[in-house]
Design a protein around this motif. Sequence first.
Motif, PDB file in Angstrom:
ATOM      1  N   THR A 167      37.715   7.471  16.874  1.00 18.36           N
ATOM      2  CA  THR A 167      37.548   8.984  17.387  1.00 18.36           C
ATOM      3  C   THR A 167      39.265   9.123  17.842  1.00 18.36           C
ATOM      4  O   THR A 167      40.053  10.069  17.288  1.00 18.36           O
ATOM      5  N   GLN A 168      39.806   8.006  18.724  1.00 16.93           N
ATOM      6  CA  GLN A 168      40.999   8.164  19.088  1.00 16.93           C
ATOM      7  C   GLN A 168      41.435   6.566  19.449  1.00 16.93           C
ATOM      8  O   GLN A 168      40.784   5.949  19.773  1.00 16.93           O
ATOM      9  N   SER A 176      44.167   4.401  22.422  1.00 13.88           N
ATOM     10  CA  SER A 176      45.081   4.544  23.648  1.00 13.88           C
ATOM     11  C   SER A 176      45.832   3.104  23.984  1.00 13.88           C
ATOM     12  O   SER A 176      45.099   2.033  23.602  1.00 13.88           O
ATOM     13  N   TYR A 190      46.778   8.343  20.960  1.00 12.07           N
ATOM     14  CA  TYR A 190      46.883   9.126  19.733  1.00 12.07           C
ATOM     15  C   TYR A 190      45.554   9.879  19.508  1.00 12.07           C
ATOM     16  O   TYR A 190      44.571   9.007  19.274  1.00 12.07           O
ATOM     17  N   HIS A 191      45.551  11.047  19.102  1.00 12.33           N
ATOM     18  CA  HIS A 191      44.329  11.651  18.549  1.00 12.33           C
ATOM     19  C   HIS A 191      44.474  12.349  17.157  1.00 12.33           C
ATOM     20  O   HIS A 191      45.567  12.919  17.119  1.00 12.33           O
ATOM     21  N   LEU A 193      45.443   6.159  13.082  1.00  9.11           N
ATOM     22  CA  LEU A 193      44.490   5.506  13.786  1.00  9.11           C
ATOM     23  C   LEU A 193      44.125   4.001  13.466  1.00  9.11           C
ATOM     24  O   LEU A 193      43.948   3.109  14.161  1.00  9.11           O
ATOM     25  N   TYR A 209      40.164   1.303  21.008  1.00  9.81           N
ATOM     26  CA  TYR A 209      39.866   2.287  20.251  1.00  9.81           C
ATOM     27  C   TYR A 209      38.512   2.805  20.843  1.00  9.81           C
ATOM     28  O   TYR A 209      37.700   2.077  21.173  1.00  9.81           O
TER      29      TYR A 209
END
Length: 545
Positions: free
Chosen positions: A66-67, A69, A85-86, A109, A131
């Motif tokens: 999904t994203q 960090s 980051y998305h 990703l 993640y």
Amino acid sequence: MARDYAARCPVYPVRNAWLVAVAVLLAAQEIGAPKVQVAEELEAYPTESVELSCQFNDGGGLTKLTQVSWIWEPSDGHRDNIAVYHPVYGQSFPNVAFKDRVVFLHNSLENPSIRISNLRMSDAGRYTCEYATYPTGNEQGTTTLIMLSKPKNSANGVTVQAGTKSVVVARCEAADAKPAATIEWLAPVGGNHSTSTTSGPDGTVTVRSEYRLVPTPADNGREVICRVNQKTQKQPWVYPIKLSVEYLPSVSIEGYDHNWYVGRSDATLVCLANANPEPTTITWTAASGPLPETVVVEGNKLTVRKVDDAVNTTFICEVKNRLGSSRHQITTVVIEALEDPSSAGVVAGAVIGSLLALLLVVALIAVLLTRSRRQQRRGYPSSGDSIATGSGGSNGGDYGNKARLLFSNSGNNSSKNGTGTNNNGPIYTYREGCDATGTLTEKANDYHHHHLHHASTGNAPTAHDILLSSEMDEAERRKFDLDDSMEEEEERYDRFGGVAGGGNILPPAYHVHRGHAGEEMDVYLDDDMESQRDGSVISRTAIYV
């Protein structure tokens, strides 16, 4: 059919077991392996950059990302997002401290690696790549960032005064180091040191060390060495420190040689001072009062132009520096001059010349005496001898009772020693008495007739025959002894002196009287005379006994 297959393909239990184990292990690794792959630990220095890598490993491709960090956790335990980051909403940097210093290296990703620039010591800590996934939930991996700091090294000496207490004479420091540094001292002066540490807010450590000793003047200028060891240094940092010890002047006077005589010129004294700090003034004084008029002072040098009784005193040199003053004194004694130094060379030359002249005279006398003795031994008459006259007493010479044998020569040459075979004539004895009269008697006639066979055979009588003759008394035999000591005495009496007129001449004849008849006969000897080197002549046929 089944049996036939089993017979053709037998089952080996051991091999099958290994295959099963490998399969289980691979499955376990697939299940237990982290899906987020990161570096475990990184080291970096302030002002530099560091890259934090992160990858997601989806073995079956069933996980949906999904994203992602990046979360920073400093040493105090506080967690904070520094980068997000998305895929739809893009990048985000919520922490102000990392703004403009953090960037994503890839817009993906699967590989959300970041770079942190212009690092600070406070950036040290744990960085977690996390993640958000479906359906397994959050997956993460953590990297520890270690910030290193090179020490700021320094060292210096401390100016101290000589004393009896231990004081700090040198300091050494390794500041803002991470990890902390260690300090060592290399010193030959026999002191000791103490060390202290201070932690900074950014995790750095400052180490300080002090070197102590009881300072003496001898320690001034000596070196001690500070050495710093730390992880970030390829080799130890070494710094020598020169000690600075202040002390009062140490004064001494040189130049006095205990030979200050009256009249000496330019006698000098030098005042030497050892001090820290350097001397400011040097003063010369005399214990008896003002300096004599013949004394000249130039800095630390005192010069006496002409030594006299006025400088028979005590000179004092005083030296001052910032700490105080010190002095030293010396007593000079003036002595009387034994001689004029300028005439010493002339006197020495005169003495040496006199000695050389004396040696020359002695050598000349020795040569003359040696030559005279040699002439006497060879039968040469000296100038002081007199010649006997026919009467035997014209010159008054006393030759003692001495008999001379004169052989008449028949005309043939005789040998030089008077013992040749041609001396076959009559033998005459010439007697000299203390009354300075001499008589020649023909005592040889009886001898000649008694030994006539000698003449007939041509053999002249020898000295041995004469000694055996009964005509000669015992006293004459003793006088005819051939001892070396008697030969020198005979040679002395065998010399003739000069007659009136100064010349050494031989009289023309001896007037003798025969012993038995009393008639006078002349015996001429000039036919057998031999000239000598000094101008005199000697008979070859005369034998003296």
